[in-house]
Design a protein around this motif. Structure first.
Motif, PDB file in Angstrom:
ATOM      1  N   PHE A   1       5.383  -5.773  -2.126  1.00 56.93           N
ATOM      2  CA  PHE A   1       5.510  -7.221  -2.045  1.00 56.93           C
ATOM      3  C   PHE A   1       5.845  -7.696  -0.625  1.00 56.93           C
ATOM      4  CE2 PHE A   1       6.208  -6.102  -6.455  1.00 56.93           C
ATOM      5  CZ  PHE A   1       5.358  -6.989  -7.097  1.00 56.93           C
ATOM      6  N   ALA A   2       5.788  -6.787   0.343  1.00 56.91           N
ATOM      7  CA  ALA A   2       5.848  -7.200   1.747  1.00 56.91           C
ATOM      8  C   ALA A   2       4.436  -7.562   2.173  1.00 56.91           C
ATOM      9  CB  ALA A   2       6.400  -6.076   2.617  1.00 56.91           C
ATOM     10  N   VAL A   3       4.271  -8.680   2.846  1.00 57.66           N
ATOM     11  CA  VAL A   3       2.937  -9.204   3.106  1.00 57.66           C
ATOM     12  C   VAL A   3       2.066  -8.222   3.879  1.00 57.66           C
ATOM     13  CG1 VAL A   3       3.694 -10.451   5.186  1.00 57.66           C
ATOM     14  CG2 VAL A   3       1.667 -11.201   3.950  1.00 57.66           C
ATOM     15  N   VAL A   4       2.636  -7.492   4.849  1.00 56.56           N
ATOM     16  CA  VAL A   4       1.808  -6.562   5.622  1.00 56.56           C
ATOM     17  C   VAL A   4       1.386  -5.371   4.775  1.00 56.56           C
ATOM     18  CG1 VAL A   4       2.791  -7.227   7.842  1.00 56.56           C
ATOM     19  CG2 VAL A   4       3.797  -5.343   6.588  1.00 56.56           C
ATOM     20  N   PHE A   5       2.207  -4.967   3.817  1.00 54.71           N
ATOM     21  CA  PHE A   5       1.824  -3.857   2.942  1.00 54.71           C
ATOM     22  C   PHE A   5       0.729  -4.298   1.976  1.00 54.71           C
ATOM     23  CE2 PHE A   5       5.477  -1.925   4.741  1.00 54.71           C
ATOM     24  CZ  PHE A   5       5.349  -0.557   4.531  1.00 54.71           C
ATOM     25  N   GLN A   6       0.878  -5.506   1.408  1.00 51.87           N
ATOM     26  CA  GLN A   6      -0.177  -5.982   0.523  1.00 51.87           C
ATOM     27  C   GLN A   6      -1.492  -6.114   1.283  1.00 51.87           C
ATOM     28  OE1 GLN A   6      -0.791 -10.181  -1.425  1.00 51.87           O
ATOM     29  NE2 GLN A   6       0.477  -8.950  -2.810  1.00 51.87           N
ATOM     30  N   ARG A   7      -1.423  -6.630   2.488  1.00 56.60           N
ATOM     31  CA  ARG A   7      -2.651  -6.783   3.270  1.00 56.60           C
ATOM     32  C   ARG A   7      -3.268  -5.422   3.588  1.00 56.60           C
ATOM     33  NH1 ARG A   7      -1.289 -10.490   7.612  1.00 56.60           N
ATOM     34  NH2 ARG A   7      -1.381 -11.922   5.840  1.00 56.60           N
ATOM     35  N   GLY A   8      -2.433  -4.458   3.971  1.00 62.29           N
ATOM     36  CA  GLY A   8      -2.963  -3.121   4.247  1.00 62.29           C
ATOM     37  C   GLY A   8      -3.612  -2.500   3.031  1.00 62.29           C
ATOM     38  N   LEU A   9      -2.982  -2.636   1.870  1.00 60.58           N
ATOM     39  CA  LEU A   9      -3.560  -2.113   0.627  1.00 60.58           C
ATOM     40  C   LEU A   9      -4.895  -2.765   0.331  1.00 60.58           C
ATOM     41  CD1 LEU A   9      -0.276  -2.090  -1.471  1.00 60.58           C
ATOM     42  CD2 LEU A   9      -1.689  -0.063  -1.058  1.00 60.58           C
TER      43      LEU A   9
ATOM     44  N   LEU B   1      -2.927  -2.681  -9.577  1.00 57.09           N
ATOM     45  CA  LEU B   1      -1.973  -1.774  -8.932  1.00 57.09           C
ATOM     46  C   LEU B   1      -0.629  -1.938  -9.627  1.00 57.09           C
ATOM     47  CD1 LEU B   1      -2.811  -1.974  -5.123  1.00 57.09           C
ATOM     48  CD2 LEU B   1      -3.340  -0.138  -6.723  1.00 57.09           C
ATOM     49  N   ARG B   2       0.047  -0.847  -9.843  1.00 56.00           N
ATOM     50  CA  ARG B   2       1.157  -0.823 -10.798  1.00 56.00           C
ATOM     51  C   ARG B   2       2.254  -1.859 -10.538  1.00 56.00           C
ATOM     52  NH1 ARG B   2       2.121   4.642 -10.766  1.00 56.00           N
ATOM     53  NH2 ARG B   2       0.170   4.888 -11.910  1.00 56.00           N
ATOM     54  N   PRO B   3       2.735  -2.051  -9.311  1.00 53.08           N
ATOM     55  CA  PRO B   3       3.796  -3.062  -9.136  1.00 53.08           C
ATOM     56  C   PRO B   3       3.320  -4.471  -9.493  1.00 53.08           C
ATOM     57  CG  PRO B   3       3.653  -1.605  -7.233  1.00 53.08           C
ATOM     58  CD  PRO B   3       2.444  -1.339  -8.061  1.00 53.08           C
ATOM     59  N   TYR B   4       2.079  -4.786  -9.116  1.00 49.98           N
ATOM     60  CA  TYR B   4       1.548  -6.114  -9.404  1.00 49.98           C
ATOM     61  C   TYR B   4       1.260  -6.272 -10.897  1.00 49.98           C
ATOM     62  CZ  TYR B   4       0.704  -5.653  -4.364  1.00 49.98           C
ATOM     63  OH  TYR B   4       0.841  -5.431  -3.019  1.00 49.98           O
ATOM     64  N   GLU B   5       0.742  -5.230 -11.495  1.00 51.95           N
ATOM     65  CA  GLU B   5       0.461  -5.255 -12.930  1.00 51.95           C
ATOM     66  C   GLU B   5       1.754  -5.431 -13.721  1.00 51.95           C
ATOM     67  OE1 GLU B   5      -2.468  -2.685 -15.749  1.00 51.95           O
ATOM     68  OE2 GLU B   5      -0.873  -1.556 -14.753  1.00 51.95           O
ATOM     69  N   GLU B   6       2.822  -4.787 -13.264  1.00 55.64           N
ATOM     70  CA  GLU B   6       4.097  -4.901 -13.968  1.00 55.64           C
ATOM     71  C   GLU B   6       4.635  -6.329 -13.911  1.00 55.64           C
ATOM     72  OE1 GLU B   6       8.679  -3.135 -13.914  1.00 55.64           O
ATOM     73  OE2 GLU B   6       7.191  -2.376 -12.478  1.00 55.64           O
ATOM     74  N   LEU B   7       4.530  -6.980 -12.740  1.00 53.76           N
ATOM     75  CA  LEU B   7       5.013  -8.354 -12.630  1.00 53.76           C
ATOM     76  C   LEU B   7       4.238  -9.266 -13.573  1.00 53.76           C
ATOM     77  CD1 LEU B   7       6.865 -10.392 -11.190  1.00 53.76           C
ATOM     78  CD2 LEU B   7       5.026 -10.729  -9.509  1.00 53.76           C
ATOM     79  N   ARG B   8       2.920  -9.132 -13.580  1.00 52.49           N
ATOM     80  CA  ARG B   8       2.125  -9.991 -14.454  1.00 52.49           C
ATOM     81  C   ARG B   8       2.433  -9.706 -15.914  1.00 52.49           C
ATOM     82  NH1 ARG B   8      -4.259 -10.448 -15.834  1.00 52.49           N
ATOM     83  NH2 ARG B   8      -3.930  -8.284 -16.380  1.00 52.49           N
ATOM     84  N   ALA B   9       2.557  -8.437 -16.276  1.00 45.07           N
ATOM     85  CA  ALA B   9       2.827  -8.083 -17.674  1.00 45.07           C
ATOM     86  C   ALA B   9       4.169  -8.635 -18.138  1.00 45.07           C
ATOM     87  CB  ALA B   9       2.782  -6.566 -17.841  1.00 45.07           C
ATOM     88  N   ARG B  10       5.169  -8.553 -17.268  1.00 45.53           N
ATOM     89  CA  ARG B  10       6.487  -9.087 -17.638  1.00 45.53           C
ATOM     90  C   ARG B  10       6.426 -10.598 -17.809  1.00 45.53           C
ATOM     91  NH1 ARG B  10      10.883  -5.807 -16.001  1.00 45.53           N
ATOM     92  NH2 ARG B  10      12.216  -7.508 -16.779  1.00 45.53           N
TER      93      ARG B  10
ATOM     94  N   ARG C   1      10.360 -12.056  -1.793  1.00 43.43           N
ATOM     95  CA  ARG C   1      11.348 -12.667  -2.671  1.00 43.43           C
ATOM     96  C   ARG C   1      10.697 -13.867  -3.343  1.00 43.43           C
ATOM     97  NH1 ARG C   1      16.880 -12.679   1.047  1.00 43.43           N
ATOM     98  NH2 ARG C   1      16.953 -10.406   1.412  1.00 43.43           N
ATOM     99  N   GLY C   2      11.326 -14.341  -4.398  1.00 44.78           N
ATOM    100  CA  GLY C   2      10.749 -15.474  -5.103  1.00 44.78           C
ATOM    101  C   GLY C   2       9.877 -15.036  -6.256  1.00 44.78           C
ATOM    102  N   LEU C   3       9.154 -15.979  -6.814  1.00 45.28           N
ATOM    103  CA  LEU C   3       8.494 -15.776  -8.099  1.00 45.28           C
ATOM    104  C   LEU C   3       7.079 -15.235  -8.010  1.00 45.28           C
ATOM    105  CD1 LEU C   3       9.559 -19.157  -9.751  1.00 45.28           C
ATOM    106  CD2 LEU C   3      10.609 -16.913 -10.096  1.00 45.28           C
ATOM    107  N   TYR C   4       6.466 -15.243  -6.824  1.00 46.69           N
ATOM    108  CA  TYR C   4       5.013 -15.118  -6.797  1.00 46.69           C
ATOM    109  C   TYR C   4       4.512 -13.731  -6.412  1.00 46.69           C
ATOM    110  CZ  TYR C   4       5.538 -20.032  -7.433  1.00 46.69           C
ATOM    111  OH  TYR C   4       5.905 -21.242  -7.954  1.00 46.69           O
TER     112      TYR C   4
END
Length: 669
Positions: free
Chosen positions: A444-452, A384-393, A287-290
């Motif tokens: 955007f769950a920390v354990v999923f980002q770390r696993g990726l 990666l698409r979810p992260y790319e989408e956040l930055r693009a928006r 959650r949040g902006l980052y």
């Protein structure tokens, strides 16, 4: 002659303050200080928090200029303020440590590396018997061969910035601005202040790698906080220049907020700082902006590097140096030289002294990491698409690379200051963007980002063995780019489906498994999905589907697995019914057989290749995570014994096979 008679006021200059000087002189390094006292009213007038420095909304703000902007106001408003206002107890503070920070007179947002001379200093002569030294905008009148005198500075060309005592100062200001201000007796109460003038003309002799004012400030700030009230993890990671993990993490971030994004500039190949939670100790960012957090990145990089050894474990240090060298691949001109460092360890052992890396050696290793393996963290976070989408928006709305990046990149107080200056209120729009992109997305769950990210790192380490097999170009990042493409195709579509991750990042309670096992389960499943030959899987599934009797083509061991596949109510996999029906059973069986082949690589002894080592690690990671999940399922039903290790292992393979079968079916469509 009365001391008070020597106190004078000059235009744009402070009062002359009587001082007693001293210095910390250890080895070849010297840090001089001038001990003065000033009233609370004068402190309010002259002393500043770093966040109060003016800055230009159109100019980038360096990380060094941000590092002190985040002050815990709750801490100041709570215990410290209560202590000051409490009746019946003595009140006393130790000295504030304040650096006279030189700024550009024409661009007050720009901190200069040296003290620039004032072209229009006060013209008065020093009092008889005193000699004057002008250090840029700082004037020092002292008695020859003594440690007493007077000091003043230009308030336009130097800012008195608090390095130690920010929370005490903020507590004083809060009371000073309240109806209880008279309790402080601000015109009478004096506070001790240690002024630092970080210039050779004042006697300052820094280490070679801390020659600028900002570098020295940062080093002193870390030292003060390390040995006083515990400094927050995030701030330590952002400021510590001798910790390899911290410096490597910072090299992956742009060092400032604002400015161009692309091209050959400093921000190319780095994560925009405004996308990173650098001002809190929160690891989570679901959650949040980052996009990510300093805490999360630091922990991920910690798992990439070998564990650090004790300063007197000379044999272990030599091994550590060798492993780090292999990991970061420094150039022949790098200050991180394996041969030189091993020799340095030998000298330390001979002299029976603790070993330590210099800041230059740490910096060199971190630079090599950032240019090479560190891109396995940067590129996925940007592509990666979810992260790319956040930055693009964010880019589209001006929060990255636009006029509002300063707002996004600041902490709470900085955001409020931005809003007060500009009259803008960007919060609602930014939150709407973040909430829309992040909603239900496990990326955007920390354990999923770390696993990726850890999966990407492992593939990049083994890149030499994948280039030929994947028919890729010889470029440095071709395997990493191929990994990103495969993850976008095979994994990203399922990051909003909780059932897909049961046993790998999602626990029996259908919540994220916030443990190392959870992150490793994600890493394992992602790696297996990237490794899997989807075309071969489809071919095998087609053969099984068109067989007149599928079970006739299975070994006795595979028949047991087939029973688990066709019986979705099996107590081993009782909660996986949704996935059991989501892909054709022949595809599940084909995936099971492929996985069984991979799991045969789990055997004692060294791996025969980097690719085998990667596959083995992926299998073990998923096995350990999902095995715990399956055993918990068995305990919950009470209908089967968790001690049947062979059946638990087969259920583990079926659990993974269902996911790979769904990936193959989705890719085919």
């Amino acid at each position: 002659m009365e001391l008070s008679s020597l106190s004078r006021r000059r235009h744009a200059y402070t009062d002359q303050y009587p001082f007693v000087s001293g210095e910390y002189s250890v080895g070849d390094e010297k840090v001089p200080y001038f001990s003065i006292s000033m009233t609370i009213r004068e402190a309010d007038q002259y002393l500043r928090l770093a966040r109060e420095l003016a800055f230009n909304d159109r100019e980038p703000v360096n990380l060094e200029e941000l590092f002190q902007r985040a002050v815990d106001e709750d801490r100041a408003a709570g215990p410290i303020t209560t202590y000051l206002l409490q009746h019946g107890s003595l009140k006393f503070f130790n000295s504030f440590t304040v650096v006279l920070l030189p700024v550009d007179h024409d661009h007050s947002s720009s901190v200069t590396d040296t003290y620039i001379e004032d072209p229009d200093p006060p013209e008065d002569e020093p009092n008889p018997g005193l000699a004057r030294r002008s250090i840029g905008p700082v004037q020092i009148d002292d008695l020859p061969n003594s440690d007493i005198g007077f000091i003043r500075w230009s308030t336009k060309r130097a800012k008195a910035v608090i390095l130690d005592g920010q929370h005490r100062f903020l507590a004083l200001k809060k009371i000073l601005d309240s109806s209880q201000a008279s309790l402080l007796r601000p015109e009478e109460t004096k506070i001790p202040v240690l002024l630092l003038v970080l210039d050779p003309r004042a006697g300052f002799l820094p280490p070679q790698d801390q020659s600028t004012v900002l570098q020295a400030c940062r080093s002193i700030f870390v030292a003060l906080n390390k040995h006083a009230v515990p400094v927050s993890k995030t701030r330590t990671y952002l400021l510590d220049d001798q910790d390899l993990i911290s410096v490597s993490m910072r090299r992956l971030l742009s060092s400032h907020v604002g400015g161009p994004l692309e091209g050959a500039g400093e921000r190319a190949g780095r994560i925009p700082l405004a996308l990173v939670d650098w001002h809190s100790d929160q690891a989570k960012f679901d959650r949040g902006l980052y996009l990510t957090s300093v805490i999360g990145l630091h922990e991920t990089i910690r798992q990439v590097y070998p564990p650090r050894r004790d300063e007197t474990d000379y044999e272990g240090l030599a091994e550590f140096i060798g492993r780090v060298s292999a990991l970061v691949s420094p150039s022949s001109q790098s200050r991180w030289s394996e041969l030189d460092l091993r020799a340095k360890v030998k000298r330390a052992e001979h002299d029976d002294l603790p070993f330590s890396f210099s800041t230059e050696e740490v910096s060199a290793a971190a630079d090599s990491f950032a240019r090479g393996l560190g891109q396995a963290i940067v590129r996925p976070l940007l592509r990666l698409r979810p992260y790319e989408e956040l930055r693009a928006r964010y880019e589209e709305a001006g929060f990255i690379g636009g006029s509002r990046e300063l707002w996004l990149g600041f902490d709470k107080s900085g955001k409020q200051a931005y809003e007060a200056r500009t009259g803008e209120q960007p919060s609602e729009e930014a939150i709407a963007i973040a909430d829309t992109v992040k909603a239900g997305n496990l990326a955007f769950a920390v354990v999923f980002q770390r696993g990726l990210l850890l999966s990407a790192v492992r593939f990049d380490i083994a890149r030499s063995e994948f280039k030929d097999g994947w028919k890729l170009s010889p470029s440095r990042f071709s395997v990493l780019d191929a990994w990103i493409d495969r993850v976008n195709e095979r994994i990203v579509p399922f990051l909003k489906i909780v059932d897909f991750w049961l046993g790998a990042g999602i626990g029996n309670d259908r919540n994220v498994n916030f443990t190392k096992s959870g992150a490793n389960g994600v890493k394992g499943l992602v790696s297996l999905a990237v490794l899997c030959d989807i075309e071969a899987l489809r071919h095998e599934a087609s053969l099984l589907a068109h067989s007149s009797s599928l079970e006739d083509h299975l070994s006795d061991s595979d028949k047991v697995a087939w029973e688990l596949i066709v019986e979705p109510k099996s107590p081993y996999l009782r909660d996986d019914r949704f996935m059991a029906e989501a892909a054709p059973r022949p595809m599940q069986m084909a995936a099971y057989k492929w996985l069984a082949e991979q799991y045969r690589l789990i055997s004692p002894g060294p791996a025969s290749s980097l690719q085998v080592a990667l596959t083995r690690e992926a299998c073990i990671d998923f096995r350990n995570s999902s095995r715990a999940y399956i055993r918990n399922e068995l305990k919950a039903t009470g209908s089967a014994s968790p001690s049947n290790a062979d059946l638990v292992m087969k259920a583990t393979l079926v659990l993974a096979a269902r996911r790979l079968a769904i990936v193959a079916a989705q890719s085919e469509s």
